[in-house]
Motif scaffolding. Structure first.
Motif, PDB file in Angstrom:
ATOM      1  N   GLN A  67      34.608  32.666  19.801  1.00 56.83           N
ATOM      2  CA  GLN A  67      34.694  33.569  18.648  1.00 56.83           C
ATOM      3  C   GLN A  67      34.799  35.017  19.107  1.00 56.83           C
ATOM      4  OE1 GLN A  67      34.657  32.626  15.338  1.00 56.83           O
ATOM      5  NE2 GLN A  67      34.692  30.522  16.076  1.00 56.83           N
ATOM      6  N   MET A  68      35.384  35.830  18.248  1.00 53.88           N
ATOM      7  CA  MET A  68      35.327  37.273  18.439  1.00 53.88           C
ATOM      8  C   MET A  68      33.957  37.751  17.965  1.00 53.88           C
ATOM      9  SD  MET A  68      38.161  38.573  19.677  1.00 53.88           S
ATOM     10  CE  MET A  68      37.956  40.309  19.267  1.00 53.88           C
ATOM     11  N   VAL A  69      33.403  38.746  18.623  1.00 54.23           N
ATOM     12  CA  VAL A  69      32.212  39.409  18.111  1.00 54.23           C
ATOM     13  C   VAL A  69      32.654  40.120  16.828  1.00 54.23           C
ATOM     14  CG1 VAL A  69      30.544  41.260  18.517  1.00 54.23           C
ATOM     15  CG2 VAL A  69      31.146  39.697  20.386  1.00 54.23           C
ATOM     16  N   PRO A  70      31.985  39.885  15.716  1.00 53.71           N
ATOM     17  CA  PRO A  70      32.422  40.488  14.450  1.00 53.71           C
ATOM     18  C   PRO A  70      32.420  42.015  14.506  1.00 53.71           C
ATOM     19  CG  PRO A  70      30.782  38.783  14.060  1.00 53.71           C
ATOM     20  CD  PRO A  70      30.821  39.024  15.537  1.00 53.71           C
ATOM     21  N   SER A  71      33.324  42.619  13.759  1.00 53.51           N
ATOM     22  CA  SER A  71      33.398  44.081  13.742  1.00 53.51           C
ATOM     23  C   SER A  71      32.511  44.682  12.650  1.00 53.51           C
ATOM     24  CB  SER A  71      34.840  44.550  13.576  1.00 53.51           C
ATOM     25  OG  SER A  71      35.393  44.014  12.400  1.00 53.51           O
ATOM     26  N   MET A  72      32.280  43.938  11.557  1.00 52.23           N
ATOM     27  CA  MET A  72      31.416  44.444  10.481  1.00 52.23           C
ATOM     28  C   MET A  72      29.988  44.571  11.012  1.00 52.23           C
ATOM     29  SD  MET A  72      30.445  42.799   6.784  1.00 52.23           S
ATOM     30  CE  MET A  72      32.073  42.885   6.096  1.00 52.23           C
ATOM     31  N   ALA A  73      29.388  45.735  10.824  1.00 56.60           N
ATOM     32  CA  ALA A  73      28.097  46.055  11.437  1.00 56.60           C
ATOM     33  C   ALA A  73      27.013  45.022  11.146  1.00 56.60           C
ATOM     34  CB  ALA A  73      27.641  47.448  10.997  1.00 56.60           C
ATOM     35  N   SER A  74      26.846  44.622   9.900  1.00 59.92           N
ATOM     36  CA  SER A  74      25.759  43.698   9.570  1.00 59.92           C
ATOM     37  C   SER A  74      26.002  42.315  10.164  1.00 59.92           C
ATOM     38  CB  SER A  74      25.583  43.589   8.049  1.00 59.92           C
ATOM     39  OG  SER A  74      26.774  43.101   7.449  1.00 59.92           O
ATOM     40  N   VAL A  75      27.254  41.875  10.159  1.00 52.33           N
ATOM     41  CA  VAL A  75      27.578  40.564  10.736  1.00 52.33           C
ATOM     42  C   VAL A  75      27.471  40.631  12.256  1.00 52.33           C
ATOM     43  CG1 VAL A  75      29.319  38.738  10.874  1.00 52.33           C
ATOM     44  CG2 VAL A  75      29.068  40.052   8.763  1.00 52.33           C
ATOM     45  N   ARG A  76      27.877  41.750  12.838  1.00 49.47           N
ATOM     46  CA  ARG A  76      27.742  41.939  14.288  1.00 49.47           C
ATOM     47  C   ARG A  76      26.276  41.860  14.683  1.00 49.47           C
ATOM     48  NH1 ARG A  76      30.719  46.163  18.353  1.00 49.47           N
ATOM     49  NH2 ARG A  76      32.415  44.771  17.826  1.00 49.47           N
ATOM     50  N   ALA A  77      25.418  42.541  13.961  1.00 54.99           N
ATOM     51  CA  ALA A  77      23.977  42.522  14.275  1.00 54.99           C
ATOM     52  C   ALA A  77      23.419  41.109  14.168  1.00 54.99           C
ATOM     53  CB  ALA A  77      23.227  43.470  13.346  1.00 54.99           C
ATOM     54  N   ALA A  78      23.802  40.383  13.119  1.00 48.37           N
ATOM     55  CA  ALA A  78      23.313  39.010  12.947  1.00 48.37           C
ATOM     56  C   ALA A  78      23.792  38.121  14.091  1.00 48.37           C
ATOM     57  CB  ALA A  78      23.781  38.450  11.606  1.00 48.37           C
ATOM     58  N   THR A  79      25.036  38.284  14.494  1.00 47.15           N
ATOM     59  CA  THR A  79      25.596  37.488  15.587  1.00 47.15           C
ATOM     60  C   THR A  79      24.896  37.798  16.902  1.00 47.15           C
ATOM     61  OG1 THR A  79      27.758  37.361  14.518  1.00 47.15           O
ATOM     62  CG2 THR A  79      27.700  37.022  16.908  1.00 47.15           C
ATOM     63  N   LEU A  80      24.757  39.071  17.213  1.00 47.35           N
ATOM     64  CA  LEU A  80      24.165  39.465  18.492  1.00 47.35           C
ATOM     65  C   LEU A  80      22.691  39.091  18.574  1.00 47.35           C
ATOM     66  CD1 LEU A  80      25.890  42.927  18.974  1.00 47.35           C
ATOM     67  CD2 LEU A  80      26.478  40.754  20.073  1.00 47.35           C
ATOM     68  N   THR A  81      22.028  38.987  17.446  1.00 47.83           N
ATOM     69  CA  THR A  81      20.629  38.580  17.427  1.00 47.83           C
ATOM     70  C   THR A  81      20.450  37.200  18.041  1.00 47.83           C
ATOM     71  OG1 THR A  81      20.143  39.948  15.516  1.00 47.83           O
ATOM     72  CG2 THR A  81      18.671  38.081  15.898  1.00 47.83           C
ATOM     73  N   GLY A  82      21.457  36.347  17.877  1.00 42.37           N
ATOM     74  CA  GLY A  82      21.365  34.988  18.395  1.00 42.37           C
ATOM     75  C   GLY A  82      21.820  34.806  19.826  1.00 42.37           C
ATOM     76  N   PHE A  83      22.265  35.859  20.476  1.00 42.86           N
ATOM     77  CA  PHE A  83      22.720  35.730  21.860  1.00 42.86           C
ATOM     78  C   PHE A  83      21.577  35.285  22.760  1.00 42.86           C
ATOM     79  CE2 PHE A  83      26.798  38.267  22.896  1.00 42.86           C
ATOM     80  CZ  PHE A  83      27.443  37.757  21.795  1.00 42.86           C
ATOM     81  N   ASP A  84      21.899  34.387  23.713  1.00 41.65           N
ATOM     82  CA  ASP A  84      20.924  33.961  24.703  1.00 41.65           C
ATOM     83  C   ASP A  84      21.647  33.456  25.948  1.00 41.65           C
ATOM     84  OD1 ASP A  84      21.744  31.308  24.140  1.00 41.65           O
ATOM     85  OD2 ASP A  84      20.062  30.975  22.779  1.00 41.65           O
ATOM     86  N   ALA A  85      20.950  32.734  26.790  1.00 37.70           N
ATOM     87  CA  ALA A  85      21.501  32.300  28.077  1.00 37.70           C
ATOM     88  C   ALA A  85      22.651  31.318  27.957  1.00 37.70           C
ATOM     89  CB  ALA A  85      20.389  31.706  28.946  1.00 37.70           C
ATOM     90  N   LYS A  86      22.853  30.727  26.794  1.00 33.01           N
ATOM     91  CA  LYS A  86      23.980  29.796  26.650  1.00 33.01           C
ATOM     92  C   LYS A  86      25.261  30.509  26.220  1.00 33.01           C
ATOM     93  CE  LYS A  86      22.568  28.206  22.078  1.00 33.01           C
ATOM     94  NZ  LYS A  86      21.237  28.775  22.061  1.00 33.01           N
ATOM     95  N   ASP A  87      25.198  31.820  26.065  1.00 34.21           N
ATOM     96  CA  ASP A  87      26.361  32.588  25.638  1.00 34.21           C
ATOM     97  C   ASP A  87      27.064  33.257  26.815  1.00 34.21           C
ATOM     98  OD1 ASP A  87      26.298  32.400  22.660  1.00 34.21           O
ATOM     99  OD2 ASP A  87      24.284  33.191  23.011  1.00 34.21           O
ATOM    100  N   VAL A  88      28.378  33.359  26.664  1.00 33.62           N
ATOM    101  CA  VAL A  88      29.200  34.131  27.593  1.00 33.62           C
ATOM    102  C   VAL A  88      29.881  35.208  26.762  1.00 33.62           C
ATOM    103  CG1 VAL A  88      31.186  34.111  29.162  1.00 33.62           C
ATOM    104  CG2 VAL A  88      29.644  32.140  29.081  1.00 33.62           C
ATOM    105  N   LEU A  89      29.744  36.440  27.183  1.00 38.31           N
ATOM    106  CA  LEU A  89      30.419  37.552  26.522  1.00 38.31           C
ATOM    107  C   LEU A  89      31.529  38.050  27.440  1.00 38.31           C
ATOM    108  CD1 LEU A  89      30.625  39.748  24.260  1.00 38.31           C
ATOM    109  CD2 LEU A  89      29.147  41.151  25.745  1.00 38.31           C
TER     110      LEU A  89
END
Length: 163
Positions: free
Chosen positions: A44-66
């Motif tokens: 997925q793309m990291v969302p550009s909308m601020a609130s959705v971006r914050a919600a998405t990034l909150t869930g980042f952990d060791a299983k994610d690749v950015l």
């Protein structure tokens, strides 16, 4: 080494892949995302909308690749995403130019592209070639599951009369 470790991370089906770009590089990031979505799920793309971006990034952990695209006139927003991902133990790949993004200090892998200068803008052809090289290496690494996914996507597109 960084190219190989990037392929390892992107090919691992246990990882979710997130891609982000900046003002100049979002279309390159979207091209990589569209290509990878053909080969594997959870891209997925990291969302550009601020609130959705914050919600998405909150869930980042060791299983994610950015994978972060960051080129000259480096962007603070991209740097913030990279730093947060790194703090959350995500694997970070930075795609950058020969001047090397400040994000590189937080990256597990740095892929540089030799930009050819032409007037006020650099050519993106070398970066596109790098994205194509990643795609080809991933097709080879993932193998039959990638080819099967491409075939299923084609069947779905035909069924939905998209092509």
């Amino acid at each position: 080494h960084d190219f190989g470790s990037t392929i390892d991370a992107l090919a691992d089906p246990k990882h979710r892949v997130w891609i982000v770009g900046g003002r100049y590089s979002t279309f390159l990031a979207e091209y990589l995302a569209a290509s990878l979505q053909q080969l594997r799920p959870a891209v997925q793309m990291v969302p550009s909308m601020a609130s959705v971006r914050a919600a998405t990034l909150t869930g980042f952990d060791a299983k994610d690749v950015l994978v972060a695209f960051d080129f000259r006139r480096y962007e603070a927003a991209t740097r913030s995403v990279v730093q947060l991902a790194k703090a959350r133990k995500s694997t970070v790949v930075v795609v950058t130019d020969r001047w090397v993004s400040p994000c590189a200090t937080d990256a597990d892998a740095v892929l540089t592209s030799v930009a050819s200068e032409r007037g006020p803008f650099d050519s993106v052809v070398p970066v596109m070639a790098l994205v194509e090289a990643l795609f080809e290496a991933l097709v080879a690494r993932i193998g039959d599951p990638a080819r099967d996914r491409i075939a299923r996507i084609e069947q779905t597109a035909q069924k939905l009369d998209l092509i």
